[in-house]
Design a protein around this motif. Structure first.
Motif, PDB file in Angstrom:
ATOM      1  N   ARG A   1       0.788  -1.159   0.015  1.00  0.00           N
ATOM      2  CA  ARG A   1      -0.074  -0.033   0.155  1.00  0.00           C
ATOM      3  C   ARG A   1       0.837   1.303   0.025  1.00  0.00           C
ATOM      4  NH1 ARG A   1      -4.930  -0.095   2.801  1.00  0.00           N
ATOM      5  NH2 ARG A   1      -4.839   2.124   2.201  1.00  0.00           N
ATOM      6  N   SER A   2       2.063   1.225   0.172  1.00  0.00           N
ATOM      7  CA  SER A   2       2.845   2.386   0.224  1.00  0.00           C
ATOM      8  C   SER A   2       3.197   2.900  -1.201  1.00  0.00           C
ATOM      9  CB  SER A   2       4.421   1.926   0.723  1.00  0.00           C
ATOM     10  OG  SER A   2       5.199   1.099  -0.072  1.00  0.00           O
ATOM     11  N   PRO A   3       3.492   4.140  -1.360  1.00  0.00           N
ATOM     12  CA  PRO A   3       3.712   4.718  -2.643  1.00  0.00           C
ATOM     13  C   PRO A   3       4.843   3.967  -3.410  1.00  0.00           C
ATOM     14  CG  PRO A   3       3.392   6.542  -1.023  1.00  0.00           C
ATOM     15  CD  PRO A   3       3.531   5.346  -0.289  1.00  0.00           C
TER      16      PRO A   3
ATOM     17  N   ARG B   1       3.411   0.601  -4.689  1.00  0.00           N
ATOM     18  CA  ARG B   1       2.565   0.907  -5.734  1.00  0.00           C
ATOM     19  C   ARG B   1       3.139   1.119  -6.888  1.00  0.00           C
ATOM     20  NH1 ARG B   1      -2.267   2.115  -3.265  1.00  0.00           N
ATOM     21  NH2 ARG B   1      -3.279   1.898  -5.505  1.00  0.00           N
TER      22      ARG B   1
ATOM     23  N   LEU C   1      -1.802  -3.891  -7.471  1.00  0.00           N
ATOM     24  CA  LEU C   1      -2.797  -4.220  -6.710  1.00  0.00           C
ATOM     25  C   LEU C   1      -4.223  -4.628  -7.321  1.00  0.00           C
ATOM     26  CD1 LEU C   1      -2.473  -1.907  -3.584  1.00  0.00           C
ATOM     27  CD2 LEU C   1      -0.924  -3.664  -4.365  1.00  0.00           C
TER      28      LEU C   1
ATOM     29  N   ARG D   1      -4.122 -10.634  -5.658  1.00  0.00           N
ATOM     30  CA  ARG D   1      -5.412 -10.605  -4.764  1.00  0.00           C
ATOM     31  C   ARG D   1      -5.384 -11.978  -4.148  1.00  0.00           C
ATOM     32  NH1 ARG D   1      -9.449  -5.780  -6.591  1.00  0.00           N
ATOM     33  NH2 ARG D   1      -7.960  -4.201  -6.447  1.00  0.00           N
TER      34      ARG D   1
END
Lengths: 82, 402
Positions: free
Chosen positions: B271-273, B276, B281, B287
């Motif tokens: 989830r961190s920049p 990403r 994601l 997933r």
């Protein structure tokens, strides 16, 4: 993030908003079709676009209530990241 | 707005127990890599645990402890293991000894020992393995010998004692006497400074769980009858009622907690920049892998909750020895050992070589992969599965425990 970019990302997740209808800042996003799965996808889009991580505590109904409330959270995170 | 509201992650309010845990976690976080590198005992982590009062979690309040439940044990074990699995296991095994001492110690032993445990002064290690018998818990070779005046003498080699260089006391299993059968096992408690403890050569250099520093010891000395935990020759009752259930619950909780910590670190990265830019994601495969790990966590947690309830309900009753209850208790240990390792393997697949396979990548996956490889070997899964298989054959109705 520009206003246009924000609105485009938002619009893509609002199935009940006709393309020719303006998106008001105080529009009810649930009414426009933003369900919880779409809200999650939207959040990921915005995080990626803005280079931010929205904290879990901000992932609530208030954040996703209107374009204005969502924009405020995104801007605040972007400010903190900068 | 009910739909987006479903995103909210509800956290229970912090409890006084969480405050104690919270004071320890930063030390564990800071030292986890260092003790892994050095294969060294977590001296600072243990000092923080002593200071926190958590060494006395299972000591009843009338003896100055926190009077914690089995659910408290599994909660704290998970939290500690989320930062350092080795330190969590050291604490969990101490709690396993305390569970046995609290419920089966003589009044005099409890009055003498439990307040010191509660104050963090006594870290108890277990001495249950032996060269002649390996890790089998319910047999012993080295005998207790009587002095005729009520004192009990022992002289016992222990090939591997976790925390043996740092423990302040030992719960020791012995054959009840020179003529007794090997299954007549007696457990005694001895303070380190009241007996002779000779440390063998330190050859500790394992693949994982490197902070659970273990050395050979030779323990000799005398204790009196009040040091006997449970009945003479009756350690099996202590084991069935408390020692084994507390051990399985605490270990399972540690493994579950370690995987929770691993997943937490992976999600933080994703989830961190920076994450990403590297990971998509929206990918179905990513997933699905995350979903599988989360599903395993839920399954392990559900089984842990169920076996915690079984253990509370059947403690000290014949029900504890019923095959369906025994099978589920053993299943908890084997299942969490297998699945926790598989989960870390899957998370390594999610983040790839750079973040998953490299030492000190910033994520604990490489360390946990080595750590959790031992889960199925420790109190061997093969032996538990053989026991469960035999019990399964006897239960032709396939009656699952309530």
């Amino acid at each position: 993030m520009t206003d246009d970019r924000f609105e485009n990302l938002l619009r893509a997740r609002l199935p009940h908003l006709p393309a020719d209808e303006p998106l008001r800042d105080d529009a009810d996003l649930t009414q426009l079709g933003l369900d919880s799965m779409q809200a999650m996808e939207l959040l990921f889009d915005l995080e990626e676009e803005a280079g931010i991580t929205v904290p879990d505590s901000a992932m609530n109904a208030e954040t996703f209530a209107t374009p204005a409330s969502l924009r405020a959270v995104v801007d605040q995170q972007a400010e903190e990241a900068a | 707005m009910s739909a987006p509201a479903a995103l909210t992650t509800q956290r229970p309010p912090a409890t006084p127990l969480d405050a104690r845990v919270g004071a320890v976690l930063p030390v564990l976080r800071e030292d986890a890599d260092r003790i892994d590198d050095a294969a060294a005992f977590p001296v600072r982590g243990l000092a923080a645990l002593r200071e926190s009062g958590l060494m006395g979690l299972l000591v009843p309040q009338e003896h100055g402890g926190l009077g914690g439940s089995s659910a408290d044990l599994t909660h704290v074990a998970q939290e500690l293991a989320g930062e350092c699995l080795s330190t969590a296991m050291i604490w969990a095994m101490h709690c396993q000894q305390v569970a046995a001492l609290t419920r089966h110690g003589s009044p005099r032993l409890k009055a003498h020992l439990l307040p010191r445990i509660a104050r963090g002064e006594v870290y108890v290690a277990s001495v249950t393995s032996e060269k002649a018998k390996g890790g089998h818990l319910l047999s012993a070779h080295s005998p207790l010998t009587g002095e005729g005046d009520g004192t009990l003498r022992f002289d016992r080699d222990a090939p591997i004692v976790t925390g043996g260089a740092h423990a302040d006391g030992f719960l020791i299993t012995l054959r009840d006497g020179p003529e007794a059968a090997p299954h007549r096992v007696t457990a005694v408690y001895a303070d380190r400074d009241r007996i002779t403890v000779e440390e063998g050569p330190d050859r500790w250099n394992p693949m994982g769980m490197r902070g659970t520093h273990s050395i050979p010891l030779r323990l000799s000395g005398t204790v009196d009858e009040t040091a006997v935990v449970g009945r003479r020759g009756g350690f099996k009752d202590v084991a069935v009622a408390d020692f084994v259930p507390a051990g399985h619950l605490a270990w399972a909780a540690c493994w579950l907690g370690a995987v929770r910590g691993a997943l937490r670190s992976v999600l933080k990265l994703l989830r961190s920049p920076a994450g990403r830019r590297q990971f998509d994601l929206s990918g179905q495969q990513l997933r699905a892998r995350l979903a599988r790990v989360r599903m395993e966590l839920d399954a392990m947690a559900a089984l842990l909750t169920q076996v915690t309830a079984d253990s509370d309900r059947h403690r000290g009753t014949a029900g504890a020895e019923s095959p369906p209850v025994q099978m589920r208790l053993n299943a908890l240990k084997v299942y969490t050992a297998e699945r926790s390792f598989a989960c870390v393997d899957e998370l390594i697949r999610v983040v790839g070589l750079r973040h998953g396979y490299m030492r000190r990548s910033g994520l604990p996956l490489e360390r946990l992969f080595r750590d959790l490889r031992s889960a199925g070997l420790n109190y061997a899964d093969d032996r538990l599965l053989a026991a469960n298989g035999a019990m399964c054959l006897l239960d032709r109705e396939v009656s699952l425990a309530d």
